[in-house]
Design a protein around this motif. Structure first.
Motif, short mmCIF file in Angstrom:
data_model
loop_
_atom_site.label_atom_id
_atom_site.label_comp_id
_atom_site.label_asym_id
_atom_site.label_seq_id
_atom_site.Cartn_x
_atom_site.Cartn_y
_atom_site.Cartn_z
N ILE A 281 -12.46 7.80 6.28
CA ILE A 281 -10.24 6.64 6.46
C ILE A 281 -9.57 7.27 5.48
N THR A 282 -8.34 7.09 6.17
CA THR A 282 -7.17 8.17 5.77
C THR A 282 -6.47 7.67 5.00
N ASP A 283 -5.45 8.23 4.10
CA ASP A 283 -4.41 7.94 3.64
C ASP A 283 -3.56 6.14 4.25
N ASP A 284 -3.25 6.73 5.55
CA ASP A 284 -2.85 6.06 6.26
C ASP A 284 -3.18 4.73 6.96
N HIS A 285 -4.42 4.88 6.74
CA HIS A 285 -5.47 4.09 6.69
C HIS A 285 -4.86 3.01 5.45
N ILE A 286 -5.10 3.21 4.57
CA ILE A 286 -5.29 2.64 3.47
C ILE A 286 -3.83 2.03 3.30
N ALA A 287 -2.95 2.50 3.39
CA ALA A 287 -2.04 2.18 3.39
C ALA A 287 -1.53 0.69 4.40
N THR A 288 -2.25 0.70 5.26
CA THR A 288 -1.90 -0.42 6.31
C THR A 288 -3.18 -1.40 5.79
N PHE A 289 -4.43 -1.51 5.23
CA PHE A 289 -4.89 -2.25 5.60
C PHE A 289 -5.09 -3.19 3.53
N ALA A 290 -4.21 -2.41 2.92
CA ALA A 290 -4.35 -2.23 1.43
C ALA A 290 -3.24 -2.45 0.79
N THR A 291 -3.33 -2.66 -0.59
CA THR A 291 -1.56 -3.07 -0.96
C THR A 291 -1.70 -2.10 -2.37
N GLU A 292 -0.72 -1.03 -2.77
CA GLU A 292 -1.22 -0.22 -3.30
C GLU A 292 0.83 -0.08 -4.50
N SER A 293 0.47 -0.16 -5.81
CA SER A 293 1.34 -0.98 -6.28
C SER A 293 1.01 -0.39 -7.65
N THR A 294 2.39 -0.07 -8.45
CA THR A 294 2.26 -0.03 -10.28
C THR A 294 1.94 -1.75 -10.56
#
Length: 338
Positions: A281-294
């Motif tokens: 699972i790459t960071d690109d996968h994570i960017a698509t399937f999760a929400t990252e934020s402050t």
């Protein structure tokens, strides 16, 4: 949009405190998955501990319980919550249903459609004293006052189903009141499959698509420092590797631009290499399937991503870190009061 907290069922002595904390923190409701412990008993304890908190099974396994037993449990919980219970049902997978629960699994999609209709027929029977349902899999035509839960002052519980593939989504739009989207349900998949197929099913049964709730679990990576986000990012990476290894979900990964991910994960899984699975699972996968934020940006990020499609959001990993639980609750409050 309402925001719920997801939890696996807990020992009953603990769940009352979790329900009270969830309500005080700002969550709209509490959603119980079903694993080794039952979702219904947890919901019953939560109903007594936190009056007014919305509760749902998300999802309870349908086939091991008769439709009448499920309907009776949902009916009592609807009464206990003052009309704030949603019955979420799912098929599980063949191995669990046949080898762990010991019941049939033939044609699970049509069976679940018949099951939902049978449950709703039982709701009607509790009010009227007449049960006369004859479907493809279930035939129910006997009830007496002694064995009926009887009428309640609340409306019938909403019945939601877990659905991933297009057929199941159309079926949900036809017979259910809501859909539990899979945790892999990124916005592209929701737009291509969820909303369009729900709408097609709703039209078939003469309903408006807006009548069917879209319940979306969201994986979040939140923090004001990279160190804080790194820890959650790795938890999400592990969760994605587990979900994306399921062959039936491969089309979601492929359509999102990650063709072959499921096959690679399956190879690692068969070898017992769970670290190797997470590494796929790459960071690109994570960017698509999760929400990252402050923290300050999370409410807006979730609304931007899901505000046009989701009726309810379910925070997938908010309970995993007790130190930040209240902060997640405040995010939930901010979204639900917009």
């Amino acid at each position: 949009m309402q925001v719920d907290l997801m939890t696996v069922p807990q020992p009953l002595a603990r769940i009352g405190d979790i329900a009270k904390r969830s309500q005080a923190a700002g969550f709209s409701g509490l959603l119980f998955t079903e694993t080794g412990r039952t979702a219904y008993l947890n919901a019953a304890v939560a109903a007594g501990a936190a009056p007014g908190l919305e509760l749902s099974t998300g999802v309870a396994v349908a086939f091991p319980r008769s439709p009448f037993v499920t309907a009776a449990s949902a009916w009592e919980l609807q009464e206990a919550t003052g009309g704030k219970f949603r019955l979420g049902l799912g098929t599980q997978v063949r191995t669990h249903v046949v080898r762990r629960y010991g019941v049939a699994f033939e044609r699970p999609g049509p069976r679940l459609r018949d099951y939902v209709r049978a449950v709703k027929a039982c709701f009607t029977a509790f009010r009227t004293g007449k049960l006369d349902y004859h479907g493809e899999f279930y035939n129910l035509d006997f009830i007496t006052p002694q064995w009926s839960a009887g009428p309640i002052d609340e409306p019938d519980p909403k019945v939601d189903v877990a659905a991933v593939n297009p057929w199941m989504l159309r079926m949900a739009g036809e017979v259910a009141d809501g859909v539990h989207v899979h945790p892999l349900g990124e916005p592209g998949y929701i737009g291509r499959h969820v909303t369009t197929n729900i709408a097609a099913g709703a039209v078939k049964s003469g309903r408006s698509p807006s009548d069917i709730a879209v319940i979306v679990p969201v994986m979040t990576i939140v923090g004001d420092t990279e160190e804080e986000r790194h820890h959650e990012r790795e938890l999400v990476r592990s969760s994605l590797s587990f979900y994306a290894s399921t062959p039936n979900y491969a089309f979601i990964m492929d359509e999102a631009g990650f063709e072959g991910t499921t096959a690679r994960l399956r190879e690692k899984q068969k070898a017992g290499d769970f670290k190797g699975m997470a590494a796929q699972i790459t960071d690109d996968h994570i960017a698509t399937f999760a929400t990252e934020s402050t923290w300050d940006g999370l409410a807006d990020a979730l609304l931007d991503k899901y505000g046009s499609t989701a009726t309810r959001l379910v925070l997938y990993n908010a309970l995993s870190d007790s130190a930040r639980f209240e902060r997640y609750g405040e995010i939930a409050r901010r979204i639900s009061t917009r």
